[in-house]
Scaffold this motif. Structure first.
Motif, PDB file in Angstrom:
ATOM      1  N   VAL A   1       0.818  -1.216   0.000  1.00 33.70           N
ATOM      2  CA  VAL A   1       0.000   0.000   0.000  1.00 33.70           C
ATOM      3  C   VAL A   1       0.855   1.272   0.000  1.00 33.70           C
ATOM      4  O   VAL A   1       0.611   2.183  -0.800  1.00 33.70           O
ATOM      5  N   PRO A   2       1.897   1.384   0.861  1.00 38.62           N
ATOM      6  CA  PRO A   2       2.755   2.575   0.788  1.00 38.62           C
ATOM      7  C   PRO A   2       3.442   2.738  -0.565  1.00 38.62           C
ATOM      8  O   PRO A   2       3.607   3.864  -1.042  1.00 38.62           O
TER       9      PRO A   2
ATOM     10  N   LEU B   1       2.261   1.771  -3.528  1.00 36.14           N
ATOM     11  CA  LEU B   1       1.254   2.267  -4.466  1.00 36.14           C
ATOM     12  C   LEU B   1       0.920   3.733  -4.191  1.00 36.14           C
ATOM     13  O   LEU B   1       0.723   4.522  -5.140  1.00 36.14           O
ATOM     14  N   MET B   2       0.884   4.121  -2.906  1.00 36.71           N
ATOM     15  CA  MET B   2       0.643   5.530  -2.571  1.00 36.71           C
ATOM     16  C   MET B   2       1.779   6.414  -3.052  1.00 36.71           C
ATOM     17  O   MET B   2       1.544   7.533  -3.546  1.00 36.71           O
ATOM     18  N   SER B   3       3.012   5.919  -2.943  1.00 38.34           N
ATOM     19  CA  SER B   3       4.170   6.691  -3.414  1.00 38.34           C
ATOM     20  C   SER B   3       4.105   6.897  -4.923  1.00 38.34           C
ATOM     21  O   SER B   3       4.391   7.998  -5.418  1.00 38.34           O
TER      22      SER B   3
ATOM     23  N   TYR C   1       1.416   6.971  -6.734  1.00 37.98           N
ATOM     24  CA  TYR C   1       0.338   7.938  -6.992  1.00 37.98           C
ATOM     25  C   TYR C   1       0.788   9.359  -6.673  1.00 37.98           C
ATOM     26  O   TYR C   1       0.621  10.287  -7.488  1.00 37.98           O
ATOM     27  N   PHE C   2       1.354   9.568  -5.485  1.00 35.85           N
ATOM     28  CA  PHE C   2       1.774  10.906  -5.077  1.00 35.85           C
ATOM     29  C   PHE C   2       2.882  11.458  -5.974  1.00 35.85           C
ATOM     30  O   PHE C   2       3.030  12.680  -6.086  1.00 35.85           O
TER      31      PHE C   2
ATOM     32  N   THR D   1       1.731  13.948  -8.448  1.00 30.49           N
ATOM     33  CA  THR D   1       0.916  15.058  -7.927  1.00 30.49           C
ATOM     34  C   THR D   1       1.803  16.120  -7.274  1.00 30.49           C
ATOM     35  O   THR D   1       3.009  15.952  -7.144  1.00 30.49           O
TER      36      THR D   1
ATOM     37  N   ARG E   1       1.431  16.951  -4.140  1.00 26.56           N
ATOM     38  CA  ARG E   1       1.100  16.703  -2.731  1.00 26.56           C
ATOM     39  C   ARG E   1       2.178  17.238  -1.805  1.00 26.56           C
ATOM     40  O   ARG E   1       3.362  17.041  -2.026  1.00 26.56           O
TER      41      ARG E   1
ATOM     42  N   THR F   1      -4.653  18.891  -3.917  1.00 24.29           N
ATOM     43  CA  THR F   1      -3.794  17.944  -4.620  1.00 24.29           C
ATOM     44  C   THR F   1      -4.172  17.907  -6.093  1.00 24.29           C
ATOM     45  O   THR F   1      -5.321  17.655  -6.448  1.00 24.29           O
TER      46      THR F   1
ATOM     47  N   SER G   1       8.280  11.498  -3.336  1.00 25.97           N
ATOM     48  CA  SER G   1       7.733  10.211  -3.773  1.00 25.97           C
ATOM     49  C   SER G   1       8.304   9.819  -5.128  1.00 25.97           C
ATOM     50  O   SER G   1       8.580   8.631  -5.369  1.00 25.97           O
TER      51      SER G   1
END
Length: 302
Positions: A32-33, A35-37, A39-40, A43, A45, A55, A275
């Protein structure tokens, strides 16, 4: 037939049930981290978003900025330099120490404890201790020691404050702190080797050196691959020593990828940008690990 199918199904369900805690932890704290990295990284963010900003999707803008700035390439070169020195030196020393403590010597358990003890000391404590040992001027232990053994010919150095020596000083005590871990793994590999191989080679007239190259090293091939890959990953994660001692200085001589990621993300609060650095860092380590495995596989087949 149905009974066997039900038995296998129950066994499979039991296996998944027993694996579930580890899989959940892996999912929550790694996948999960990651995949979040990813994504971010596309952006703008921030760690703390200002009230007037939201964002927004930037596409490849963060990656373009990384490639246009020198900080990333300086950090990459410093990290590569650290890995290219630490990995072979630490692996070689670990093998030599493992060979030493695998022999029948007096007080061998004492030496095993001494060689492994730095591993259980946290890197923060190790960094503080070595900052005292590497203190500039004649009051530093290493400067004083080198001055004494050279009868005053050695001039005291500011090891951590000189751009030419700061990274090498960190390499030195990083090798000292981590070599015990690889030593224990090599020791386990050495004790797994059958003594019959040494007896057979001895009957054929092989010397100790020939036994090392034609018996010990081939039998330790899988162990060596594991140690090389894990040590490379640990080397690329160089961070604590830099944070405690140099903060990337002097003149970016100890700036590393992980410290740059930390600085951009938690000091400057640019989570999107950091990220993107993290994603590139992950791809670099993954690529190097794959290359290492491919090369060692070719060597094994050859």
């Amino acid at each position: 037939m149905r009974t066997k199918t039900n038995k296998y199904l129950r066994q499979e369900m039991t296996a998944w049930f027993m694996s579930a805690p580890a899989l959940i932890i892996l999912l929550l704290f790694m996948i999960v981290p990651l995949l979040m990295s990813v994504y971010f990284s596309f952006t703008n963010r921030m760690l703390i978003m200002p009230p007037h900003l939201s964002t927004k999707f930037l596409g490849l803008e963060n990656y373009r900025r990384i490639l246009e700035q020198n900080d990333f390439f300086i950090a990459l070169m410093n990290t590569l330099k650290f890995a290219l020195v630490v990995v072979p030196v630490q692996t070689t020393l670990a093998l030599l120490l493992a060979l030493l403590i695998n022999s029948k010597l007096r007080f061998i358990y004492f030496f095993r404890t001494v060689f492994f003890s730095p591993v259980v000391i946290t890197m923060v404590v190790v960094s503080i201790i070595w900052s005292l040992l590497l203190a500039p001027g004649p009051e530093g232990f290493i400067n004083s020691f080198l001055s004494h053994i050279t009868f005053g010919a050695f001039e005291p150095k500011a090891w951590l404050f000189d751009k030419h020596s700061s990274l090498y000083a960190i390499m030195m005590f990083s090798i000292w702190q981590g070599v015990g871990f690889q030593m224990i793994i090599f020791l386990a590999g050495l004790q797994y080797i059958s003594k019959d191989l040494y007896e057979a080679s001895g009957l054929d007239g092989a010397s100790k050196i020939q036994q090392f190259f034609y018996v010990t090293l081939p039998q330790l091939r899988n162990t060596s691959v594991f140690i090389m890959i894990t040590t490379t990953i640990f080397a690329f994660k160089l961070f604590t020593q830099v944070l405690v001692l140099t903060n990337g200085g002097p003149q970016d001589s100890t700036l590393t990828l992980v410290y740059l990621l930390y600085s951009e993300g938690f000091t400057k609060m640019k989570i999107g940008y950091s990220s993107a650095i993290g994603v590139l860092f992950f791809l670099i380590v993954l690529l190097i690990s794959i290359v290492q495995m491919k090369l060692t596989k070719v060597n094994r087949e050859g």
